[in-house]
Scaffold this motif. Sequence first.
Motif, PDB file in Angstrom:
ATOM      1  N   GLU A   1      12.636  51.596  -4.573  1.00  0.00           N
ATOM      2  CA  GLU A   1      13.483  50.453  -4.630  1.00  0.00           C
ATOM      3  C   GLU A   1      12.729  48.721  -5.387  1.00  0.00           C
ATOM      4  N   SER A   2      11.421  48.500  -4.501  1.00  0.00           N
ATOM      5  CA  SER A   2      10.857  48.091  -5.109  1.00  0.00           C
ATOM      6  C   SER A   2      10.763  47.540  -6.696  1.00  0.00           C
TER       7      SER A   2
ATOM      8  N   LEU B   1      12.932  48.586  -8.176  1.00  0.00           N
ATOM      9  CA  LEU B   1      14.277  48.253  -9.414  1.00  0.00           C
ATOM     10  C   LEU B   1      14.301  46.486  -9.134  1.00  0.00           C
ATOM     11  N   THR B   2      13.589  46.040  -8.058  1.00  0.00           N
ATOM     12  CA  THR B   2      13.733  44.229  -8.115  1.00  0.00           C
ATOM     13  C   THR B   2      12.014  43.325  -8.717  1.00  0.00           C
ATOM     14  N   SER B   3      11.517  43.934  -9.236  1.00  0.00           N
ATOM     15  CA  SER B   3      10.590  43.864  -9.682  1.00  0.00           C
ATOM     16  C   SER B   3      10.262  44.366 -11.595  1.00  0.00           C
TER      17      SER B   3
END
Length: 141
Positions: free
Chosen positions: A111-112, A114-116
């Motif tokens: 998840e991190s 995908l968002t960074s």
Amino acid sequence: MPTRFLSRRLFFLLLLPVLIPAVGCEKNDAPLALSDLSGDEFVYVERMIILERAKTAALLDRETGDALLDSLAVAWGDSSFPLTLAGAPRNPLRSEAVGTLLRRVLEAEQESLLTSNGLDRMNQPLPEPLPEPEPEALPGT
């Protein structure tokens, strides 16, 4: 170009111990935590996460990501594969448990990533692994 090939080769060579199945072995009930890893096992898991973060950076910014992957290849050097193998568990049950832990950490990291942009995650500690899912009951049991 040759260093990009080395980066990819290094990734697959480091992944090799996880891909070796523990055929015919019983599973341990308690999944491993990061604190259960030996120093060598922790280095292995940490490097796999760092490679995933670097690959994310390369997907978003090819030039910066390639430079980062090349830097990792230089920093870890030619000895990284033999050193990783030397630290890999010899016991098939332990090897499977470390591989399962790595999968759970990668899932927590997903998840991190995908968002960074990958770069802002490079110096972050490893995420806590996701809990192992409960096995589903078979119908009629």
